[in-house]
Design a protein around this motif. Sequence first.
Motif, PDB file in Angstrom:
ATOM      1  N   GLU A   1      -4.223 -29.345  42.397  1.00  0.00           N
ATOM      2  CA  GLU A   1      -5.125 -28.295  41.917  1.00  0.00           C
ATOM      3  C   GLU A   1      -6.518 -28.332  42.536  1.00  0.00           C
ATOM      4  OE1 GLU A   1      -4.039 -30.956  40.055  1.00  0.00           O
ATOM      5  OE2 GLU A   1      -5.615 -31.701  38.737  1.00  0.00           O
TER       6      GLU A   1
ATOM      7  N   HIS B   1       0.649 -23.800  36.569  1.00  0.00           N
ATOM      8  CA  HIS B   1       0.079 -25.115  36.258  1.00  0.00           C
ATOM      9  C   HIS B   1      -1.173 -25.397  37.083  1.00  0.00           C
ATOM     10  CE1 HIS B   1       0.441 -29.423  35.051  1.00  0.00           C
ATOM     11  NE2 HIS B   1      -0.187 -29.595  36.216  1.00  0.00           N
TER      12      HIS B   1
ATOM     13  N   HIS C   1      -5.240 -25.522  35.854  1.00  0.00           N
ATOM     14  CA  HIS C   1      -6.119 -26.688  36.008  1.00  0.00           C
ATOM     15  C   HIS C   1      -7.556 -26.280  36.319  1.00  0.00           C
ATOM     16  CE1 HIS C   1      -3.987 -30.409  35.546  1.00  0.00           C
ATOM     17  NE2 HIS C   1      -3.116 -30.208  36.512  1.00  0.00           N
TER      18      HIS C   1
ATOM     19  N   GLU D   1      -3.551 -33.375  32.203  1.00  0.00           N
ATOM     20  CA  GLU D   1      -2.153 -33.096  32.541  1.00  0.00           C
ATOM     21  C   GLU D   1      -1.338 -32.647  31.331  1.00  0.00           C
ATOM     22  OE1 GLU D   1      -1.153 -32.508  35.374  1.00  0.00           O
ATOM     23  OE2 GLU D   1      -2.760 -33.418  36.546  1.00  0.00           O
TER      24      GLU D   1
HETATM   25 ZN    ZN Z   1      -1.275 -31.154  36.666  1.00  0.00          ZN
END
Ligand code: ZN
Length: 884
Positions: free
Chosen positions: A264, A297, A301, A320
């Motif tokens: 990310e 995802h 982030h 996470e």
């Molecule tokens: Zn992650």
Amino acid sequence: KEIFLKDYKKPDYLFDTVDLEFQLGDEKTMVTSKIAVSPGNEAGTSSPLALHGCDLKLLSIKINGTELKSDKYTVDPRHLTILTPPAGVFNMEIVTEIYPQLNTSLEGLYRSTGNFCTQCEAEGFRKITYFQDRPDVMAKYTCRIEGDKTLYPVLLSNGNLIEQGDLEGGKHYALWEDPFKKPCYLFALVAGQLECREDSFVTCSGRKVTLRIWTPAQDLPKTSHAMYSLKEAMKWDEEVFGLEYDLDLFNIVVVPDFNMGAMENKSLNVFQSRLVLASPEAATDGDYAAILGVIGHEYFHNWTGNRVTCRDWFQLTLKEGLTVFRDQEFSSDLGCRTVKRIADVSKLRSYQFPQDAGPMAHPIRPLSYIKMDNFYTGQLLFLGAEVVRMYKTMFGASGFRKGMDLYFQRHDGQAVTCEDFYAAMCDANNAHLPNFLQWYSQAGTPTVKVTSSYDEGSQAFSLKLSQEVPPTPGQPMKEPMFIPVAVGLVDSTGKDMPLTSIYSDGRVQTLSNDGHPIFTTVLQFKKNEEEFIFNNVPERPVPSLLRGYSAPIRLDSDLTESDLYFLLANDSDEFNRWEAGQILARKLMFSLVADFQQQKTLALNTKFVDGLRAILRSTSLDKEFIAKAITLPGQGEIMDMMSIADPDAVHAVRTFIKKELAFQLKDDLLAAVTSNRSSEAYAFNHDSVARRALKNTCLAYLASLNEPDVTELALNEYKCATNMTEQFAALAALSQNPGQVREDALLDFYNKWQQDYLVVSKWFALQATSDIPGNVANVQKLLAHPAFDMRNPNKVYSLIGGFCGSPVSFHAKDGSGYKFLGEVVLQLDKINPQVASRMVSAFSRWRRYDETRQALAKAQLEMIISANGLSENVYEIALKSLAA
Ligand code: ZN
Ligand code: ARG
């Protein structure tokens, strides 16, 4: 060296700005880093400034413009220490030389198919330059990249491009500036021959964001699903969390060689190819779904991870767990919630629970680590997501949103801890969740026992709950946890009873939602034992417990088989319908395993067959749900329940049940295959995905019969398939049975797809995970296949990881599987320690097997740990596996 959570200390020095300059070259790359340093505490400091560094050649170091004499600093293989830094604010300039072309570890700056790229999380930045490589050191960065214009036409880093131009000698440069403070693990650089698909997104406040997905030119057509996913993710985060993108540019880069799924980095996400590139012909529904989830995802982030980051790596689950939870919700909202929940819970059971019952058990906030990379585990990610989900279960969607809002209001721009998240959630909801923080510090999966009783006279239905958290390495004693148990009561007609009041803790609580009846309530179970009594219950109900899987626990209830069949047929909570079927299947498998071990003939009980037949025939249930409901629990799940895991017995029993079901349900399965064919063009939407899932599941059942008519059917499906989902499912169905048909199909598939390395990886994985007898030899052969490459993690995960995922092959009684893995791990470790360490983890549960297997596996672990030049990554896993 082992690092402990309890030793956390704030940094003595802060870095305010970091200006990096890269001179990219084929032989060597020069990195100049100019840092504005200030004291980390008011009192000022005179302590030495220790910088991390690894595989770096130090060329020079200057403080406030003057070269530092060599007696003013020390260098060892891991650090550069400035012995007496100036008091107050000062500038530091460090020049190092690095060799990305030799970097096969894929952390720091490395090359993948000619292009430069970086991976800095967790501790890879220290392979680029000397730095305080820790997430609580946050700075504003600029990055100037200089390189050959023909070889590296594209030069990318974080933030905004503020300058670019040509230089002498065929070179050019680009200057990037990231206006947001960030820890160094979010730094990224990419340079090479790439082209982009460009699109744009207008945010809720009217900011027009340019979106670019970068790949080698020939892959551009395969990026449309990823672009779609990105735009959906941006929209979703605004709608659900009010979170808006904060820059004018968002880049995604595809690289074939990447250790994890994706990364990310601020405004410059890097992905391994598999999680971006897709076309109907070459990618399956599973790939499409994974792309949607992971693009989401990494994008999510930006707020949960980047704008608010972790104080130290022990807090990893803070970003996470939360971001996995967010991507799960995103996928649920875009697809089918129940089916997504089932998939996530299955994963938890197959991987996290076993790990949490073994030597590598650790809480979602670990207490210590040697290599942080070893702790990017399912515990931190998926169990962490369950912990976040429990806040939502407790506070509801709007309460959860309030908590998130407060979290950002308090901590934007900061590096924080799991307690900070807990505090924001609780404060925003004026709540306190006793014992909830235990979820962060205790390892091991709690078991909750439930016994129920009904008293007709008082019309009271009681649930007695008790909990037990098993001992884990370093944690012999456990405290009770806060466990939210969602419960509904089902009456004899199969309907949910309205719940009126409940008695617990000496108090009566009225249950109603503004006068509306409620059908599911969440019990707050927080002691070793607690009794909850439902009042005004007119008949003995069947309780539907832990609806939606409201807590990541093992549930052990006194529901009878007929209760379970009743729930399978009637529960309004679809997750629990599936769950009832799974509990029945587990019980069945468990008892057949015992029969098998006592060499009794195996027989399938007809009630089970009838239950599944009813599901299969249902016209009202979602097709993907049906596919999940007729799928048996995995071998790992069953072995996890045995005192001595017996892979042969579990495999034999699972195969037996599969075949027997196929035999008894053959007509229904055939009908499902035929009626779920479609000639429509491929589309990734829930209805089509569900239809294909059901068809493919049924085909796999049928092919297990290994009879001419079903083989013919599978061959036909294989030949007629117009998308990879159906083609690959047919290939998988055919390759269940050893023989010429299998060999021919596999060869045909390879010949068709040998130009596409992602499809070839699937082909490796299919063969590697196969349960056919003597598969070690096949996998050994595939290691030497020209398309295999030990340096590409995706191929390693497919072939080696795939092999370890077949219990009968990996745990072969003669130790051939162990020996194979032992040798491969040592080879891999020389190339890429992170990948080697993920592979060696397959050994970690060796004590769960019989003595013969134990001795064989242990011998391999001992061989590994005594090898010369072993990486810390592999060392840590081997050491812990042997110790417990
Ligand atoms: Zn992650
Ligand atoms: N933060 C990354 C993600 O969320 C995980 C990658 C970390 N990489 C590593 N080598 N430890 O996808």
